[in-house]
Design a protein around this motif. Sequence first.
Motif, short mmCIF file in Angstrom:
data_model
loop_
_atom_site.label_atom_id
_atom_site.label_comp_id
_atom_site.label_asym_id
_atom_site.label_seq_id
_atom_site.Cartn_x
_atom_site.Cartn_y
_atom_site.Cartn_z
N UNK A 299 45.11 41.89 47.24
CA UNK A 299 44.01 42.68 47.79
C UNK A 299 42.67 42.19 47.26
N UNK A 300 42.61 41.83 45.98
CA UNK A 300 41.37 41.35 45.39
C UNK A 300 41.04 39.94 45.88
N UNK A 301 42.03 39.07 45.90
CA UNK A 301 41.82 37.68 46.35
C UNK A 301 41.38 37.65 47.81
N UNK A 302 41.95 38.53 48.63
CA UNK A 302 41.58 38.59 50.05
C UNK A 302 40.31 39.41 50.28
N UNK A 303 39.67 39.82 49.18
CA UNK A 303 38.41 40.60 49.24
C UNK A 303 38.58 41.92 50.00
N UNK A 304 39.78 42.49 49.87
CA UNK A 304 40.03 43.81 50.44
C UNK A 304 39.84 44.90 49.39
N UNK A 305 39.65 44.49 48.14
CA UNK A 305 39.51 45.45 47.06
C UNK A 305 38.60 44.88 45.98
N UNK A 306 38.01 45.78 45.20
CA UNK A 306 37.20 45.38 44.04
C UNK A 306 38.15 44.96 42.92
N UNK A 307 37.69 44.09 42.05
CA UNK A 307 38.53 43.62 40.95
C UNK A 307 38.95 44.75 40.00
N UNK A 308 38.26 45.89 40.08
CA UNK A 308 38.66 47.04 39.26
C UNK A 308 40.10 47.47 39.55
N UNK A 309 40.57 47.21 40.76
CA UNK A 309 41.94 47.57 41.12
C UNK A 309 42.93 46.92 40.16
N UNK A 310 42.62 45.74 39.66
CA UNK A 310 43.54 45.02 38.80
C UNK A 310 43.74 45.73 37.45
N UNK A 311 42.77 46.54 37.05
CA UNK A 311 42.92 47.27 35.80
C UNK A 311 44.04 48.30 35.87
N UNK A 312 44.37 48.72 37.08
CA UNK A 312 45.43 49.73 37.23
C UNK A 312 46.80 49.14 36.94
N UNK A 313 46.91 47.81 36.93
CA UNK A 313 48.20 47.20 36.57
C UNK A 313 48.61 47.63 35.16
N UNK A 314 47.70 47.48 34.21
CA UNK A 314 48.01 47.91 32.84
C UNK A 314 48.23 49.42 32.78
N UNK A 315 47.35 50.18 33.40
CA UNK A 315 47.45 51.65 33.34
C UNK A 315 48.82 52.13 33.80
N UNK A 316 49.34 51.51 34.84
CA UNK A 316 50.60 51.97 35.42
C UNK A 316 51.82 51.37 34.73
#
Length: 538
Positions: A341-358
């Motif tokens: 989603x981030x690489x395809x510019x469908x999401x902000x890079x903040x989305x990647x922080x949820x990987x650790x959170x989850x």
Amino acid sequence: MIHKHVPVLIVGGGLSGLTSALFLARHNVDYLLIEKHTGTAIHPKAGGITFRTMEIFRQLGLEAAIRTASEPLDNIRGRIAVETIKSIDPEKLETAENSQKALEKERIENFEKVSPSKPASCYQIELEPILLQAAKEGKGHIRYNTELIEYQQDNLGVTATIINRETGTKEKIRSDYLVAADGAKSTIRQHTKIPTTGRGVIGGHYINIYFQADLSRFLKPSQFGWIQILNPEVFGALITVNNRDEWIYHAAYNPTNGESPEDFSEERCCEILKKAIGVSNLDIVIFSILPWAAAEQTATRFQDNRVFLIGDAAHLMPPAGGFGSNTGIQDAHNLAWKLAAVIHKQAHSRLLQTYHDERHYAAEVTTEYASNLLFSVIKKGVSTLNNMDHLAVTVGYKYNSTAIIEENSDTTHRMDQLELNGKPGTRAPHMWLRYQGKRISTLDLIGENFVLFTGKDNSPWLTAARNVSSHLGVPINVYGIGSQGDCVEDGDSWEALYDVTSQGALLIRPDGFVAWRTKEGASNPHLLLKQVMASILW
């Protein structure tokens, strides 16, 4: 040096790394995977696949192939403890086997209520080639005998130096992100200086002996998956690899007594096996000898800017319950769609922080349960387990992150029993449907894009999803469920199982977890769905 750019560099070609590659490819993200060994695993580690992991392989279209590979071990069940293999009493063995069959039947019935998939037994030596073949068919970029020498990251990406271990040729790779799937001794984790927590080795040290021998005079096929050997000279456990003539023997050793893996030559291992089996003139062929320890270790962070830890690089847990490799595969599954989603510019890079959170939370819960399960076995049946339920640990944990929109509720999520009812943060419930003339699971509609489940009269939600999808450039698949919907209920009630009314809706992420739910209808579905998607992705 040759310079090359790829969106994602994956370091490590084990189960977590290969799963990362497959899901990145599914989300149309190019990658390069490097593995320092010359090929796939040669030692049969990580044999248990949970039904949740089989659901993930089902998304990749690999469930049938893995099920076929697991057929030799399909009927292996339970445990038994004996002095030696030769000392097994056939009558006691049959009684114990019948008891295990009853338990296994109940266990499978419990799985069938919550999943379209069943657990499987398929060792890493069988599973990795299946994943590798699928990656090659998808034109994956995978290099064996290739090692990471060093890397640096900046605000725009990662620059890595890799080397072909055969030719000595070095190459610089520029990537947007780096996925560290390089195992328990992860050099990447060490480079990030991310500390770990946990009690370290908690279940002892073992030598894992992979060998071939004909034990048919003592054991018939499809009996016990774990035979504890109580002989104090060679205390350990015998496990079948192919339900025929290949086995693993776990022999305990004690470093505090000066013992080390180097002490276990082939000759000594043969003597250990003969004593454990109880026969001195047995023909034995040893394939490999590998030391291991039951350990507990979790990285305090799973992300370092553009570097992500998955699998054993992120967490180690005892083998009790068979959660280790499954947790790593699920890490890869969670991370891949977010990177895409981030690489395809469908999401902000903040989305990647949820990987650790989850995933850090999920790893902590699983490690705690596996450790307590191990201690319960060590203490010979004295329960040290907390109030967590096995099925809940397998699939019932709940994510809390900015990629989940919480409901206003005073109830806390339970882990003492499995609770899958459409609550945001949990895996979407499984139920059978009739769709386009076929019987499928709700989970079969999930995996590539966001999915919106609605009631049978879904025209307002369908219009809203089309408009929001077009506006954000993010595909959203919409399925109306009901007696007259796109998907016809085949048994369970969708409204009851997902806890919604006929006007309600659920948004499900590509990894199968519920991102948002409205139990009732909405006066302005377009505006509401737009706000929901923006909150999750931006």
